[in-house]
Design a protein around this motif. Sequence first.
Motif, PDB file in Angstrom:
ATOM      1  N   SER A 152       1.470 -25.734   1.877  1.00 32.28           N
ATOM      2  CA  SER A 152       0.038 -24.977   2.491  1.00 32.28           C
ATOM      3  C   SER A 152       0.120 -25.374   3.676  1.00 32.28           C
ATOM      4  CB  SER A 152      -1.197 -25.585   1.531  1.00 32.28           C
ATOM      5  OG  SER A 152      -1.113 -26.954   1.786  1.00 32.28           O
ATOM      6  N   ALA A 153      -0.898 -24.809   4.700  1.00 29.93           N
ATOM      7  CA  ALA A 153      -1.066 -25.114   5.936  1.00 29.93           C
ATOM      8  C   ALA A 153      -1.422 -26.794   6.036  1.00 29.93           C
ATOM      9  CB  ALA A 153      -2.146 -24.166   6.533  1.00 29.93           C
ATOM     10  N   SER A 154      -2.427 -26.978   5.332  1.00 29.41           N
ATOM     11  CA  SER A 154      -2.870 -28.613   5.402  1.00 29.41           C
ATOM     12  C   SER A 154      -1.700 -29.579   5.256  1.00 29.41           C
ATOM     13  CB  SER A 154      -3.819 -28.766   4.452  1.00 29.41           C
ATOM     14  OG  SER A 154      -3.675 -28.507   3.243  1.00 29.41           O
ATOM     15  N   GLN A 155      -0.831 -29.239   4.416  1.00 32.21           N
ATOM     16  CA  GLN A 155       0.406 -29.867   4.002  1.00 32.21           C
ATOM     17  C   GLN A 155       1.121 -29.917   5.431  1.00 32.21           C
ATOM     18  OE1 GLN A 155       0.828 -31.714   1.074  1.00 32.21           O
ATOM     19  NE2 GLN A 155       2.582 -32.959   2.479  1.00 32.21           N
ATOM     20  N   GLN A 156       1.405 -28.773   5.873  1.00 36.95           N
ATOM     21  CA  GLN A 156       2.230 -28.717   7.219  1.00 36.95           C
ATOM     22  C   GLN A 156       1.723 -29.567   8.286  1.00 36.95           C
ATOM     23  OE1 GLN A 156       1.946 -24.750   8.145  1.00 36.95           O
ATOM     24  NE2 GLN A 156       2.833 -23.916   6.415  1.00 36.95           N
ATOM     25  N   LEU A 157       0.231 -29.604   8.524  1.00 37.54           N
ATOM     26  CA  LEU A 157      -0.294 -30.310   9.311  1.00 37.54           C
ATOM     27  C   LEU A 157      -0.143 -31.936   9.218  1.00 37.54           C
ATOM     28  CD1 LEU A 157      -3.661 -28.209   9.927  1.00 37.54           C
ATOM     29  CD2 LEU A 157      -2.010 -28.757  11.786  1.00 37.54           C
ATOM     30  N   GLU A 158      -0.375 -32.147   7.960  1.00 39.07           N
ATOM     31  CA  GLU A 158      -0.159 -33.653   7.574  1.00 39.07           C
ATOM     32  C   GLU A 158       1.186 -34.167   7.636  1.00 39.07           C
ATOM     33  OE1 GLU A 158      -1.435 -34.082   3.491  1.00 39.07           O
ATOM     34  OE2 GLU A 158      -0.916 -36.489   3.739  1.00 39.07           O
ATOM     35  N   ASP A 159       2.348 -33.133   7.381  1.00 38.96           N
ATOM     36  CA  ASP A 159       3.474 -33.403   7.602  1.00 38.96           C
ATOM     37  C   ASP A 159       4.055 -33.690   9.118  1.00 38.96           C
ATOM     38  OD1 ASP A 159       4.184 -33.164   5.003  1.00 38.96           O
ATOM     39  OD2 ASP A 159       5.033 -31.247   5.256  1.00 38.96           O
TER      40      ASP A 159
ATOM     41  N   ARG B  66      -5.028 -24.629  14.650  1.00 44.86           N
ATOM     42  CA  ARG B  66      -5.190 -25.652  13.250  1.00 44.86           C
ATOM     43  C   ARG B  66      -5.509 -27.047  13.826  1.00 44.86           C
ATOM     44  NH1 ARG B  66      -1.671 -22.641   8.847  1.00 44.86           N
ATOM     45  NH2 ARG B  66      -3.125 -21.036   8.402  1.00 44.86           N
ATOM     46  N   VAL B  67      -6.377 -27.771  13.206  1.00 48.07           N
ATOM     47  CA  VAL B  67      -6.570 -29.203  13.642  1.00 48.07           C
ATOM     48  C   VAL B  67      -6.372 -30.145  12.665  1.00 48.07           C
ATOM     49  CG1 VAL B  67      -8.172 -28.456  15.708  1.00 48.07           C
ATOM     50  CG2 VAL B  67      -8.914 -28.840  13.462  1.00 48.07           C
ATOM     51  N   TRP B  68      -5.981 -31.344  12.797  1.00 44.52           N
ATOM     52  CA  TRP B  68      -5.890 -32.043  11.778  1.00 44.52           C
ATOM     53  C   TRP B  68      -6.266 -33.577  12.423  1.00 44.52           C
ATOM     54  CZ3 TRP B  68      -5.392 -31.860   6.843  1.00 44.52           C
ATOM     55  CH2 TRP B  68      -4.727 -32.827   6.036  1.00 44.52           C
ATOM     56  N   GLU B  69      -6.886 -34.241  11.504  1.00 42.71           N
ATOM     57  CA  GLU B  69      -7.673 -35.480  11.992  1.00 42.71           C
ATOM     58  C   GLU B  69      -6.440 -36.650  12.100  1.00 42.71           C
ATOM     59  OE1 GLU B  69     -10.755 -36.912   9.476  1.00 42.71           O
ATOM     60  OE2 GLU B  69     -10.839 -38.779  10.466  1.00 42.71           O
ATOM     61  N   TYR B  70      -6.439 -37.015  13.140  1.00 40.93           N
ATOM     62  CA  TYR B  70      -5.260 -38.221  13.429  1.00 40.93           C
ATOM     63  C   TYR B  70      -5.826 -39.501  13.872  1.00 40.93           C
ATOM     64  CZ  TYR B  70      -0.454 -40.107  14.613  1.00 40.93           C
ATOM     65  OH  TYR B  70       0.476 -40.603  14.634  1.00 40.93           O
ATOM     66  N   GLY B  71      -5.871 -40.365  13.112  1.00 40.98           N
ATOM     67  CA  GLY B  71      -6.635 -41.844  13.398  1.00 40.98           C
ATOM     68  C   GLY B  71      -7.966 -41.271  14.061  1.00 40.98           C
ATOM     69  N   ASP B  72      -8.035 -41.919  15.302  1.00 42.86           N
ATOM     70  CA  ASP B  72      -9.386 -41.480  15.922  1.00 42.86           C
ATOM     71  C   ASP B  72      -9.264 -40.320  16.629  1.00 42.86           C
ATOM     72  OD1 ASP B  72     -10.267 -43.823  15.181  1.00 42.86           O
ATOM     73  OD2 ASP B  72     -10.080 -44.850  17.077  1.00 42.86           O
ATOM     74  N   GLY B  73      -8.244 -39.610  16.730  1.00 41.29           N
ATOM     75  CA  GLY B  73      -7.951 -38.412  17.741  1.00 41.29           C
ATOM     76  C   GLY B  73      -7.725 -37.373  16.720  1.00 41.29           C
ATOM     77  N   LEU B  74      -7.230 -36.237  17.327  1.00 41.29           N
ATOM     78  CA  LEU B  74      -7.110 -34.833  16.717  1.00 41.29           C
ATOM     79  C   LEU B  74      -5.796 -34.125  16.718  1.00 41.29           C
ATOM     80  CD1 LEU B  74      -9.420 -33.296  14.885  1.00 41.29           C
ATOM     81  CD2 LEU B  74      -9.871 -31.940  17.096  1.00 41.29           C
TER      82      LEU B  74
ATOM     83  N   VAL C 269      -3.730 -30.917  17.323  1.00 39.60           N
ATOM     84  CA  VAL C 269      -4.364 -29.547  17.673  1.00 39.60           C
ATOM     85  C   VAL C 269      -3.018 -28.715  17.438  1.00 39.60           C
ATOM     86  CG1 VAL C 269      -5.157 -27.628  18.936  1.00 39.60           C
ATOM     87  CG2 VAL C 269      -6.390 -30.251  18.568  1.00 39.60           C
ATOM     88  N   LEU C 270      -2.893 -27.757  16.872  1.00 35.73           N
ATOM     89  CA  LEU C 270      -1.423 -26.713  16.809  1.00 35.73           C
ATOM     90  C   LEU C 270      -1.901 -25.498  17.102  1.00 35.73           C
ATOM     91  CD1 LEU C 270       0.538 -28.475  13.789  1.00 35.73           C
ATOM     92  CD2 LEU C 270       0.836 -29.044  16.036  1.00 35.73           C
ATOM     93  N   GLY C 271      -1.218 -24.870  17.914  1.00 34.20           N
ATOM     94  CA  GLY C 271      -1.362 -23.442  18.301  1.00 34.20           C
ATOM     95  C   GLY C 271      -0.663 -22.509  17.719  1.00 34.20           C
ATOM     96  N   GLN C 272      -1.151 -21.513  17.257  1.00 36.35           N
ATOM     97  CA  GLN C 272      -0.331 -20.290  16.695  1.00 36.35           C
ATOM     98  C   GLN C 272      -0.131 -19.260  17.443  1.00 36.35           C
ATOM     99  OE1 GLN C 272      -2.376 -20.624  12.731  1.00 36.35           O
ATOM    100  NE2 GLN C 272      -0.550 -21.171  11.932  1.00 36.35           N
ATOM    101  N   ASP C 273       0.716 -18.315  17.119  1.00 31.88           N
ATOM    102  CA  ASP C 273       0.982 -16.792  18.006  1.00 31.88           C
ATOM    103  C   ASP C 273      -0.471 -16.040  17.659  1.00 31.88           C
ATOM    104  OD1 ASP C 273       1.580 -14.472  19.084  1.00 31.88           O
ATOM    105  OD2 ASP C 273       3.695 -14.467  18.227  1.00 31.88           O
ATOM    106  N   PRO C 274      -1.025 -15.459  18.867  1.00 33.54           N
ATOM    107  CA  PRO C 274      -2.189 -14.745  18.498  1.00 33.54           C
ATOM    108  C   PRO C 274      -1.863 -13.341  17.709  1.00 33.54           C
ATOM    109  CG  PRO C 274      -1.953 -15.372  20.828  1.00 33.54           C
ATOM    110  CD  PRO C 274      -0.736 -15.704  20.172  1.00 33.54           C
ATOM    111  N   ASN C 275      -0.622 -12.950  17.895  1.00 30.14           N
ATOM    112  CA  ASN C 275      -0.303 -11.666  17.412  1.00 30.14           C
ATOM    113  C   ASN C 275      -0.059 -11.633  15.948  1.00 30.14           C
ATOM    114  OD1 ASN C 275      -0.386 -10.249  19.869  1.00 30.14           O
ATOM    115  ND2 ASN C 275       1.759 -10.978  20.207  1.00 30.14           N
ATOM    116  N   LEU C 276       0.128 -12.978  15.265  1.00 33.95           N
ATOM    117  CA  LEU C 276       0.244 -13.140  13.897  1.00 33.95           C
ATOM    118  C   LEU C 276      -0.962 -13.487  13.001  1.00 33.95           C
ATOM    119  CD1 LEU C 276       3.720 -15.203  13.712  1.00 33.95           C
ATOM    120  CD2 LEU C 276       3.401 -13.024  13.003  1.00 33.95           C
ATOM    121  N   TYR C 277      -1.943 -14.050  13.736  1.00 35.15           N
ATOM    122  CA  TYR C 277      -3.164 -14.660  12.731  1.00 35.15           C
ATOM    123  C   TYR C 277      -4.328 -13.925  13.443  1.00 35.15           C
ATOM    124  CZ  TYR C 277       0.434 -17.665  10.683  1.00 35.15           C
ATOM    125  OH  TYR C 277       1.554 -18.120  10.279  1.00 35.15           O
ATOM    126  N   PHE C 278      -5.200 -13.856  12.452  1.00 37.40           N
ATOM    127  CA  PHE C 278      -6.768 -13.364  12.837  1.00 37.40           C
ATOM    128  C   PHE C 278      -7.607 -14.405  12.157  1.00 37.40           C
ATOM    129  CE2 PHE C 278     -10.548 -11.218  11.772  1.00 37.40           C
ATOM    130  CZ  PHE C 278     -10.843 -10.942  12.997  1.00 37.40           C
TER     131      PHE C 278
END
Lengths: 468, 259
Positions: free
Chosen positions: A51-58, A130-138, A140-149
């Motif tokens: 899932s997306a959250s798993q990807q972020l975590e990975d 998509r954002v993922w909490e990383y320690g005190d930071g965050l 942030v991963l960007g995706q293609d605007p043509n693929l997602y809404f």
Amino acid sequence: MKSLFKIIRRYISSTILLVAFVVLLNILALTYVAVQYEEGLNQTEGLASTSASQQLEDVAAQLEQTPEGYRISQKGLEILNDNRYIWGMLLDGSGSVVWEWQLPEDFARSYSLADVASFSRWYLKDYPVRVWEYGDGLLVLGQDPNLYFRIILVFSNVYLNAVSQYIAIFFILNSILIFGLALWFGYRFYRSLRPLARGVEALADNRPVLLSEKGITEELARKLNRTSRILEQQSEKLRQRDDARTEWISGVSHDIRTPLALITGYSEALAAEETLSPENHQRAESIRRQSLIIRQLISDLNLTSKLEYNAQPLHMTEYRPAVLLREIAADYYNEGLADCYDIDVNISGEAEQICLTGDTGLLKRALRNVIGNSIRHNPEGCRISAVLLSDSGHVIWRFSDSGPGIPRAVVDILQNRSDSGRRMHIMGLRIVMQIISAHGGRVLFPRNGDGAYGVEFILPGKEETDGR
Amino acid sequence: MNLYDSRILLIDDNIELADMVRDMLRRNGYVNVSCSHTCEQGMRMFREEQSQLVILDIMLPDGDGFTLFRKIRDISDVPILFLSAKDEDNDRLFGLGLGADDYITKPFLSQELLLRVNAVLKRTYFSSARMSGDSLFSAPSSGSSSSGDPDVLILGEHRISFAEASVTFRGKTTAFTAKELQLLKKLAQNRGSIVTFDALCMAVWGDSYYGYENTLMVHIRHLREKIEDDPSSPKWLLTARGLGYRLKKEEKTENEKPV
């Protein structure tokens, strides 16, 4: 008209079934599409199983802090590429970019709380992120605007609690609407079919049909009208042919009557001539007898043709079968029935009180034909039994004689079991059958104890409610 | 006037048939029979001869018998008989509906025509003597006549007077009840013939036989007690089993047949 109601009922129920089927089909299709979408989404994102959250975590797990700053492992880069992320960055607690990957140049390198709040919900420079909490930071991963809404749904608890009710109301209203529409369409369908149904009924009753040739039933109505016209023409032709035949027989019998009157009259005069030799006297008597037979044949032929083609008007009056039977039997005696004959009339108490409607002239003819047959075919004399009784609302007239009875061959012909009737003179009994049939009755030929055939009329009864 | 002197006019386009009927009527005693073959000739002869009975065919060369019937009726009430080859019920009903005295269909038996002519003439010109039957009219061929009072019926030694509603037997007179008299009258009118239970009940009570079975039997028994020597073995008022009753004819030679 009942069959039409049946058709409409089936039409409405099948409409409802059809709607239910379509709804079910839609639900199934929607479920299937949803499942397919989920799978497709995962495929689009690269790892069908994650899932997306798993990807972020990975990805977060592949980031490591070094003295030179943060860096990502090769595996982390593969995950990013596999899942079609096009850029990435790591913000520290103050909002500054501490790691970046393919981050476009025009992007800020520091973000305020308001920026973070905004892009985490919506977009960052049109890029879904998509954002993922990383320690005190965050992270942030960007995706293609043509693929997602991206869409953010917010429901109130009140609304969520009422959803089940809304769904129930939705189903009820929809059901009412579907049923109402089905009923309405059914009624319209029924209305458009009603004239056709009436037309078909009229055709079955041999009545002319003229339907309005409009609307959805135009073609059917036109065909029914045409069928009616054809039937009318055919029955008119048949009627004309029957009329012509009846008139021809009537005309011929009329033309024969006058010369036959001369033959009868002169032969009578000759037979009465005293000066005639016994031989010539016998001849004159034979001519007289034969002319009377021809007279009877003409009369029978005329009547049978009229009865056959419904050209004989029935003069219906009320009568008592018992009275009629006694009258006919008494007439035979009063006309000078020979001593060797005996007419035994037996009328049951129940039959005595029955009153029917019929053409007494024709019925007398039928009775005379039957009794006359017994007399004619038993020149040595016989005992004729005439029984009148009532059974289950029917009036039964049963005739038999002590002679050999009606030949089996004649019974076979009359009951259409044989077609050799052309060679037999059975017009008298045929007329009897026609007369009884014209009165809604039927003629049977039962056998008596000796196996001889008699005659039985069964007429529909009408018990008189005379309380005497 | 004698019945057989009646002037009869026969109108039929078939000359041979008209001649035959005329000869037949003449042979049977009717001496004044004339023939015509068209409507016009028929009308003229009717006026000239003052005919007392017309026998009329329907299909004539210069018109139809129904129209001629109306023309004759306009000037006279003489009895008219239709004699036609048209045997349709409608023609018969139309002819009788116009007021014809009878409708005879060709071919006919001489005896049938004679009886009908006889009956119509008697009914029209000699109706007062109806009860006595033929006896009042002398047929030239037979020459025999037996006169009798129409109100009197003789049954052996019983002398029945309809006028007095009584029967006299060996000097003793017994009265009939009204119903007994009606029964006896009906039987006497049809003497020699079976009169059905129904016809008797209709004549006496104006109703059908159903419901009067026992009543009729009781009245017949009472009647027999008055007109028979031995009511249990009747000689005159005979039972036609299952049909009705018959008043035996006077002829001694008649062979009674149990029915």
